[in-house]
Design an enzyme around this catalytic site. Structure first.
Site, PDB file in Angstrom:
ATOM      1  N   VAL A 196       0.859  -1.185   0.000  1.00  0.00           N
ATOM      2  CA  VAL A 196       0.000   0.000   0.000  1.00  0.00           C
ATOM      3  C   VAL A 196       0.893   1.232   0.000  1.00  0.00           C
ATOM      4  O   VAL A 196       1.643   1.462   0.961  1.00  0.00           O
ATOM      5  CB  VAL A 196      -0.937   0.042   1.220  1.00  0.00           C
ATOM      6  CG1 VAL A 196      -1.818   1.294   1.175  1.00  0.00           C
ATOM      7  CG2 VAL A 196      -1.801  -1.217   1.289  1.00  0.00           C
ATOM      8  N   ASN A 204      -1.680   4.252  -3.964  1.00  0.00           N
ATOM      9  CA  ASN A 204      -2.512   5.335  -3.450  1.00  0.00           C
ATOM     10  C   ASN A 204      -1.748   6.648  -3.324  1.00  0.00           C
ATOM     11  O   ASN A 204      -2.349   7.721  -3.237  1.00  0.00           O
ATOM     12  CB  ASN A 204      -3.080   4.905  -2.082  1.00  0.00           C
ATOM     13  CG  ASN A 204      -3.709   6.031  -1.309  1.00  0.00           C
ATOM     14  OD1 ASN A 204      -4.734   6.567  -1.702  1.00  0.00           O
ATOM     15  ND2 ASN A 204      -3.088   6.396  -0.189  1.00  0.00           N
ATOM     16  N   VAL A 241     -13.066  12.347  -0.227  1.00  0.00           N
ATOM     17  CA  VAL A 241     -12.708  11.984   1.141  1.00  0.00           C
ATOM     18  C   VAL A 241     -11.982  13.173   1.776  1.00  0.00           C
ATOM     19  O   VAL A 241     -11.141  13.813   1.142  1.00  0.00           O
ATOM     20  CB  VAL A 241     -11.808  10.734   1.160  1.00  0.00           C
ATOM     21  CG1 VAL A 241     -11.445  10.350   2.596  1.00  0.00           C
ATOM     22  CG2 VAL A 241     -12.514   9.571   0.473  1.00  0.00           C
ATOM     23  N   TYR A 294      -2.447  18.374 -11.442  1.00  0.00           N
ATOM     24  CA  TYR A 294      -2.885  17.171 -10.736  1.00  0.00           C
ATOM     25  C   TYR A 294      -3.774  16.307 -11.625  1.00  0.00           C
ATOM     26  O   TYR A 294      -3.546  15.103 -11.780  1.00  0.00           O
ATOM     27  CB  TYR A 294      -3.633  17.580  -9.469  1.00  0.00           C
ATOM     28  CG  TYR A 294      -4.280  16.434  -8.722  1.00  0.00           C
ATOM     29  CD1 TYR A 294      -3.510  15.450  -8.121  1.00  0.00           C
ATOM     30  CD2 TYR A 294      -5.667  16.348  -8.612  1.00  0.00           C
ATOM     31  CE1 TYR A 294      -4.096  14.392  -7.423  1.00  0.00           C
ATOM     32  CE2 TYR A 294      -6.269  15.307  -7.917  1.00  0.00           C
ATOM     33  CZ  TYR A 294      -5.481  14.334  -7.326  1.00  0.00           C
ATOM     34  OH  TYR A 294      -6.071  13.295  -6.649  1.00  0.00           O
ATOM     35  N   LYS A 301      -2.825  12.554 -13.197  1.00  0.00           N
ATOM     36  CA  LYS A 301      -3.585  11.373 -12.765  1.00  0.00           C
ATOM     37  C   LYS A 301      -4.266  10.690 -13.945  1.00  0.00           C
ATOM     38  O   LYS A 301      -4.414   9.465 -13.966  1.00  0.00           O
ATOM     39  CB  LYS A 301      -4.613  11.781 -11.710  1.00  0.00           C
ATOM     40  CG  LYS A 301      -4.006  12.245 -10.391  1.00  0.00           C
ATOM     41  CD  LYS A 301      -3.238  11.144  -9.683  1.00  0.00           C
ATOM     42  CE  LYS A 301      -4.166  10.166  -8.974  1.00  0.00           C
ATOM     43  NZ  LYS A 301      -3.404   9.146  -8.201  1.00  0.00           N
TER      44      LYS A 301
END
Length: 300
Positions: A43, A126, A224, A193, A197
């Site tokens: 992770v 992540n 989130v 950004y 991505k």
């Protein structure tokens, strides 16, 4: 954006009839059907935010053999280790401070994984940065480009090492890339950004085509509340880190393999996605493409 409803970033991107903003039964990581027993999971971005609060704990609950925690801050990773041990005392934990934009640092990560576990079965990528605010003429070039160094180059370096470390190229494995709806939308003040991505998301589509045994899926986590959340989005309804973690675990299951090379949002019902498997696969849905009718046949 001040006139948009608070649920705009759920409903405007809704693909399934049912949507969720927190864990629901089908993605509860303690379900036996979602067990990752015997699996080694890496992770990245594990020291804070979604990685620390959602993804790593979900894989601990799902019974992973080992979880390799990756971030730049070793002290914060130690805190996450303690949290995971409280969840699952049997899970083996390994923290490796890594700069994912640096080839030597990533090589060290996978050498450490090899020395301890042989290879990893699952990579949940992540880690990301969102550097530089404002429209393009306001941007510092180096700051703008730093998004690509981490979000795009970092994805490439991690995936290359992850795939190379597998016993054979036919070894089943899963790579989940945490992306963003910003990769699908046009947000002028987040161009660095968003486009970096998008590039990382497209890399996974190429990996899926090149390695049929590798399940590669991009996961938009929703909205989130983390330290990367832009103030412009504060007024909107938030999704929980646990939602993202539960979906990430589900994406490593057999039911999710048909989504390889595609992108989904964490809020979408996984049950509804499975029901639409034939439509998604045969229709080429949930993939990036040029919007328009192409081909000379239309003019004949």
């Amino acid at each position: 954006m001040e006139n948009l409803p608070k649920d705009h970033f759920v409903t405007s991107l809704q693909f399934t009839k049912n949507v969720y903003q927190d864990v629901y039964p089908s993605i509860e990581p303690t379900r036996p059907e979602l067990s990752v027993a015997g699996k080694v999971v890496i992770v990245t971005g594990a020291s804070r935010g979604i990685g620390a609060r959602g993804i790593a704990p979900a894989f601990a609950k799902a019974g992973a053999k080992a979880i390799v925690l990756v971030a730049t801050n070793a002290a914060k990773l130690a805190t996450v280790e303690a949290r995971l041990k409280a969840i699952n005392p049997n899970v083996q934990l390994l923290s490796v401070a890594t700069n994912i934009a640096d080839e030597a640092s990533v090589a060290n990560l996978f050498a450490t994984v090899k020395a301890n576990f042989g290879h990893a079965d699952i990579l949940i990528h992540n880690a990301a940065v969102s550097n530089g605010a404002g429209v393009i003429h306001e941007q510092d070039v180096d700051t703008w480009w730093s998004n690509f160094e981490v979000n795009t180059k970092g994805t490439f370096l991690l995936a290359k090492s992850f795939i190379t470390a597998l016993p054979t190229l036919d070894t089943p494995a899963t790579l989940v890339n945490v992306t963003t709806a910003g990769a699908w939308l046009v947000i002028p003040f987040m161009a660095g950004y968003s486009t970096s991505k998008l590039a990382s998301q497209q890399l996974l589509a190429h990996f899926a085509a090149a390695y049929p045994s590798l399940t590669t899926i991009s996961l938009h986590p929703g909205l989130v509340d983390t330290d990367m959340t832009d103030p412009a989005f504060e007024r909107f309804n938030k999704d929980t880190p646990e939602l993202v973690g539960g979906v990430a675990v589900w994406l490593t299951s057999e039911k999710a393999k048909f989504l390889s090379g595609r992108a989904i949002a964490a809020q979408w019902s996984v049950d509804d996605l499975v029901e639409r498997e034939k439509e998604i696969v045969e229709g080429g849905l949930l993939q990036m493409a040029l919007n328009g009718k192409l081909g000379k046949e239309q003019f004949q």
